[in-house]
Design a protein around this motif. Structure first.
Motif, PDB file in Angstrom:
ATOM      1  N   ARG A  43       0.819  -1.225   0.000  1.00  0.00           N
ATOM      2  CA  ARG A  43       0.000   0.000   0.000  1.00  0.00           C
ATOM      3  C   ARG A  43       0.847   1.267   0.000  1.00  0.00           C
ATOM      4  NH1 ARG A  43      -3.568   1.187   4.662  1.00  0.00           N
ATOM      5  NH2 ARG A  43      -2.982   3.153   4.066  1.00  0.00           N
ATOM      6  N   TYR A  44       2.127   1.144   0.382  1.00  0.00           N
ATOM      7  CA  TYR A  44       2.999   2.313   0.455  1.00  0.00           C
ATOM      8  C   TYR A  44       3.674   2.646  -0.870  1.00  0.00           C
ATOM      9  CZ  TYR A  44       2.143   1.603   5.384  1.00  0.00           C
ATOM     10  OH  TYR A  44       1.533   1.429   6.602  1.00  0.00           O
ATOM     11  N   HIS A  45       3.316   1.923  -1.937  1.00  0.00           N
ATOM     12  CA  HIS A  45       3.737   2.370  -3.272  1.00  0.00           C
ATOM     13  C   HIS A  45       3.171   3.768  -3.497  1.00  0.00           C
ATOM     14  CE1 HIS A  45       5.770  -1.126  -4.924  1.00  0.00           C
ATOM     15  NE2 HIS A  45       4.863  -1.880  -4.347  1.00  0.00           N
ATOM     16  N   ASP A  46       2.009   4.023  -2.920  1.00  0.00           N
ATOM     17  CA  ASP A  46       1.411   5.359  -2.941  1.00  0.00           C
ATOM     18  C   ASP A  46       1.898   6.073  -1.680  1.00  0.00           C
ATOM     19  OD1 ASP A  46      -0.186   7.626  -2.714  1.00  0.00           O
ATOM     20  OD2 ASP A  46      -2.012   6.592  -3.341  1.00  0.00           O
ATOM     21  N   TYR A  47       2.791   7.035  -1.856  1.00  0.00           N
ATOM     22  CA  TYR A  47       3.398   7.725  -0.728  1.00  0.00           C
ATOM     23  C   TYR A  47       2.361   8.398   0.166  1.00  0.00           C
ATOM     24  CZ  TYR A  47       6.263  10.870   2.018  1.00  0.00           C
ATOM     25  OH  TYR A  47       6.825  11.556   3.057  1.00  0.00           O
ATOM     26  N   ALA A  48       1.212   8.781  -0.375  1.00  0.00           N
ATOM     27  CA  ALA A  48       0.151   9.388   0.444  1.00  0.00           C
ATOM     28  C   ALA A  48      -0.287   8.419   1.542  1.00  0.00           C
ATOM     29  CB  ALA A  48      -1.035   9.788  -0.430  1.00  0.00           C
ATOM     30  N   ASN A  49      -0.310   7.129   1.256  1.00  0.00           N
ATOM     31  CA  ASN A  49      -0.667   6.136   2.272  1.00  0.00           C
ATOM     32  C   ASN A  49       0.409   6.059   3.357  1.00  0.00           C
ATOM     33  OD1 ASN A  49      -3.062   5.425   0.994  1.00  0.00           O
ATOM     34  ND2 ASN A  49      -2.090   3.814  -0.201  1.00  0.00           N
ATOM     35  N   ALA A  50       1.661   6.196   2.962  1.00  0.00           N
ATOM     36  CA  ALA A  50       2.752   6.185   3.934  1.00  0.00           C
ATOM     37  C   ALA A  50       2.633   7.395   4.870  1.00  0.00           C
ATOM     38  CB  ALA A  50       4.103   6.188   3.220  1.00  0.00           C
ATOM     39  N   ALA A  52      -0.074   9.041   5.618  1.00  0.00           N
ATOM     40  CA  ALA A  52      -1.245   8.847   6.471  1.00  0.00           C
ATOM     41  C   ALA A  52      -0.953   7.896   7.632  1.00  0.00           C
ATOM     42  CB  ALA A  52      -2.416   8.318   5.636  1.00  0.00           C
ATOM     43  N   ASP A  53      -0.011   6.980   7.444  1.00  0.00           N
ATOM     44  CA  ASP A  53       0.335   6.015   8.489  1.00  0.00           C
ATOM     45  C   ASP A  53       1.547   6.430   9.326  1.00  0.00           C
ATOM     46  OD1 ASP A  53      -1.803   4.444   7.831  1.00  0.00           O
ATOM     47  OD2 ASP A  53      -0.643   2.852   6.882  1.00  0.00           O
ATOM     48  N   ASN A  76       9.144   6.144  10.491  1.00  0.00           N
ATOM     49  CA  ASN A  76       7.924   6.291  11.273  1.00  0.00           C
ATOM     50  C   ASN A  76       8.405   6.412  12.716  1.00  0.00           C
ATOM     51  OD1 ASN A  76       5.702   5.628  12.998  1.00  0.00           O
ATOM     52  ND2 ASN A  76       4.609   4.883  11.198  1.00  0.00           N
ATOM     53  N   ARG A  89       5.464  -4.380   9.913  1.00  0.00           N
ATOM     54  CA  ARG A  89       5.377  -2.935  10.152  1.00  0.00           C
ATOM     55  C   ARG A  89       6.781  -2.366  10.322  1.00  0.00           C
ATOM     56  NH1 ARG A  89       1.529  -0.695  14.276  1.00  0.00           N
ATOM     57  NH2 ARG A  89       1.806   1.079  12.928  1.00  0.00           N
TER      58      ARG A  89
END
Length: 173
Positions: A43-50, A52-53, A76, A89
């Motif tokens: 899911r972190y291929h999309d940096y926006a998801n990274a 957000a997390d 993180n 994680r």
């Protein structure tokens, strides 16, 4: 060729440098435990998801040496402070910058702060995937403590090894 590869893996594995199960197979597949990591971070291929997390590349440069590159680290800080090592994680995501400025996910890094902050001791060295972390090492910037880390190239092939610090095929510039 295959016979030499198998012999080399047995010899290297027997001295504890790397476990046989952490090597990418000839067909490019990863062992199951690293496939699980790859799936967990997809899911972190999309940096926006990274973002957000709780991961962030803010102010992080692309790290390169004569041995290759590590890319841009997206730590993180909450996971690092918690000190827990969960293979699914990772405490740091690794990205390479594209020509258009976007980021390409290439791997992960696990980081653990050294308990006694003493470079001369390593009795708290963590391990994952049958391999001890690199370190202890000084922080890479003034605010980073002495720590251990382990890179896992679960998205890009690394001819130096799946759990090597540097990937000689990658370059920041």
């Amino acid at each position: 060729m295959v016979r030499r590869l198998i012999i080399a893996l047995v010899v290297v594995g027997s001295i504890g440098v790397v476990a046989v199960g952490t090597v990418v197979a000839r067909n490019g597949s990863l062992p199951p435990e690293l496939q699980e990591v790859r799936a967990a971070v997809a899911r972190y291929h999309d940096y926006a998801n990274a973002l957000a997390d709780g991961y962030s590349v803010a102010g992080e440069p692309c790290i390169e040496s004569p041995d290759g590159a590590m890319g841009i680290h997206a730590p993180n800080n909450a996971l690092i402070r918690a000190g827990l090592l969960d293979p699914t994680r990772p405490s740091v995501l690794l990205y390479m910058p594209r020509k258009d400025g976007s980021l390409r996910l290439i791997g992960v890094e696990y980081m653990k702060v050294d308990a006694d902050q003493n470079l001369a001791t390593d009795d708290d060295r963590p391990s994952l995937f049958g391999r001890g972390f690199d370190g202890p090492m000084p922080g890479h910037n003034p605010s980073m403590p002495i720590h251990y880390d382990l890179h896992a190239w679960v998205l890009d092939t690394n001819p130096a090894g799946t759990l090597s610090q540097w990937n000689p095929t990658l370059h920041c510039g």
